[in-house]
Scaffold this motif. Structure first.
Motif, mmCIF file in Angstrom:
data_model
loop_
_atom_site.group_PDB
_atom_site.id
_atom_site.type_symbol
_atom_site.label_atom_id
_atom_site.label_comp_id
_atom_site.label_asym_id
_atom_site.label_seq_id
_atom_site.Cartn_x
_atom_site.Cartn_y
_atom_site.Cartn_z
ATOM 1 N N VAL A 125 -9.155 29.371 38.918
ATOM 2 C CA VAL A 125 -8.843 27.964 39.177
ATOM 3 C C VAL A 125 -10.085 27.249 39.692
ATOM 4 O O VAL A 125 -11.011 27.859 40.209
ATOM 5 C CB VAL A 125 -7.685 27.829 40.187
ATOM 6 C CG1 VAL A 125 -6.429 28.517 39.660
ATOM 7 C CG2 VAL A 125 -8.069 28.415 41.549
ATOM 8 N N TYR A 152 -3.137 23.169 33.572
ATOM 9 C CA TYR A 152 -2.503 24.189 34.410
ATOM 10 C C TYR A 152 -1.728 25.128 33.505
ATOM 11 O O TYR A 152 -1.072 24.693 32.558
ATOM 12 C CB TYR A 152 -1.536 23.574 35.432
ATOM 13 C CG TYR A 152 -0.586 24.593 36.015
ATOM 14 C CD1 TYR A 152 -0.995 25.433 37.047
ATOM 15 C CD2 TYR A 152 0.687 24.768 35.485
ATOM 16 C CE1 TYR A 152 -0.138 26.396 37.560
ATOM 17 C CE2 TYR A 152 1.552 25.725 35.990
ATOM 18 C CZ TYR A 152 1.137 26.544 37.031
ATOM 19 O OH TYR A 152 1.966 27.512 37.525
ATOM 20 N N ASN A 190 -6.159 26.841 36.267
ATOM 21 C CA ASN A 190 -6.024 25.385 36.345
ATOM 22 C C ASN A 190 -7.379 24.717 36.523
ATOM 23 O O ASN A 190 -8.378 25.369 36.838
ATOM 24 C CB ASN A 190 -5.039 24.971 37.449
ATOM 25 C CG ASN A 190 -5.592 25.115 38.858
ATOM 26 O OD1 ASN A 190 -6.730 24.744 39.148
ATOM 27 N ND2 ASN A 190 -4.775 25.629 39.761
#
Length: 311
Positions: free
Chosen positions: A153, A205, A223
């Motif tokens: 992420v 995401y 994400n």
């Protein structure tokens, strides 16, 4: 001496050119040309490395090349790679191998037909921490693997506009998990959505749950929403658990008695990848990441996309 070139010199392509330039010092590689549609960028980088600039990549076909890095947007991979492959030039093509399964199969078939080395740039395979973890898995130090959980992420980037997080980010961990499990994915289920990416068709995401043919399960969260970067992988086995940090190249293993920190010689994964590709071309060796590996990762990513869309 191996004559090489780079097509596409954005951020990643620049790093390919930089590393080939560094490898020239060993006398086994000669960087003979760079190509990009952005002429200002092309001239700037070509001048920095003292090599020829080609605004049309097809002009590189006349340079007696042995190998080329293809670092262009994914939808152009087949179009750019095939002319080189058909001329007998080995190719390192950035991940994912192609935009569709059909195009990936065509690239692989042409490479086999023309007897050239085809490697796909799944750079995390060359992360020293991943390679060390692979050693421990193969030695049975974790026992039988039960689950693998990855988190990749970070903040939004405008640099990647042609792909969502599944094809751009999750494909890294899809490939690493298949590498560690030594197995193909059997089933995949995914949830994904666009929260704030300017391209409404690009998910920023995703949560992917996969089951491998050897019964190992994998979970991947990706994400472009998190203010800071996190790149981790955890493996639970019947004898212990491993925690891996991709960015810091750290690996810690726990069992019932000990906490062990792996001794890792930290190196730039991309440099290891390119040096490996050069060695494979020079010595006609099968690369660590083959076209088939790239196809398997792409198939899983595409099935995850279809699952996230309710298909």
């Amino acid at each position: 001496m191996l004559k090489v070139a780079v097509v596409g010199i954005g951020v990643m392509g620049y790093n390919h050119a930089r590393i080939y330039n560094e490898l020239q010092k060993d006398g086994n590689v000669e960087l003979v040309g760079l190509s990009d549609m952005n002429k200002d960028r092309l001239n700037e980088v070509s001048e920095e490395f003292g090599v020829k600039a080609f605004s049309n990549y097809r002009d590189l076909l006349e340079e007696d090349l042995d190998a080329v890095s293809i670092v262009v947007p994914t939808f152009l991979h087949k179009e750019v790679a095939l002319p080189f492959i058909k001329k007998g030039i080995s190719v390192l093509i950035e991940k994912p191998i192609a935009d569709t399964i059909e195009n990936a199969n065509e690239i692989i078939a042409e490479a086999e037909k023309n007897n050239v080395i085809l490697s796909v740039g799944h750079v995390e395979r060359f992360n020293p921490a991943v390679l060390k973890l692979k050693e421990h898995v193969e030695k049975g130090n974790l026992g039988d693997i039960v689950t693998m959980t990855a988190k990749r992420v970070g903040p939004m980037t405008t640099r990647i506009a042609d792909a969502g997080v599944i094809l751009d980010l999750a494909v890294h961990d899809i490939d690493v998990m298949a590498f560690l499990a030594n197995s193909k994915v059997k089933h995949v289920h995914a949830l994904a959505k666009n929260v704030k990416h300017p391209n409404n068709n690009a998910e920023d995401y995703a949560l992917i749950i996969s089951s491998f043919e050897n019964s190992i399960d994998g979970i991947i969260e990706v994400n472009r929403l998190t203010p800071h970067k996190t790149r981790t992988l955890n493996i639970v086995g019947t004898k212990g658990i491993a925690y891996l940090d991709y960015m810091n190249q750290d690996l810690t293993l726990y069992d019932e008695e000990w906490v062990k920190t792996a001794k890792i010689n930290k190196e730039e994964p991309l440099k290891k990848e390119i040096a490996h590709f050069v060695d494979c071309v020079q010595n006609n060796k099968q690369p660590l990441v083959t076209g088939l590996d790239g196809l398997n990762a792409l198939e899983t990513a595409i099935y995850a996309l279809k699952s996230s869309n309710g298909n």
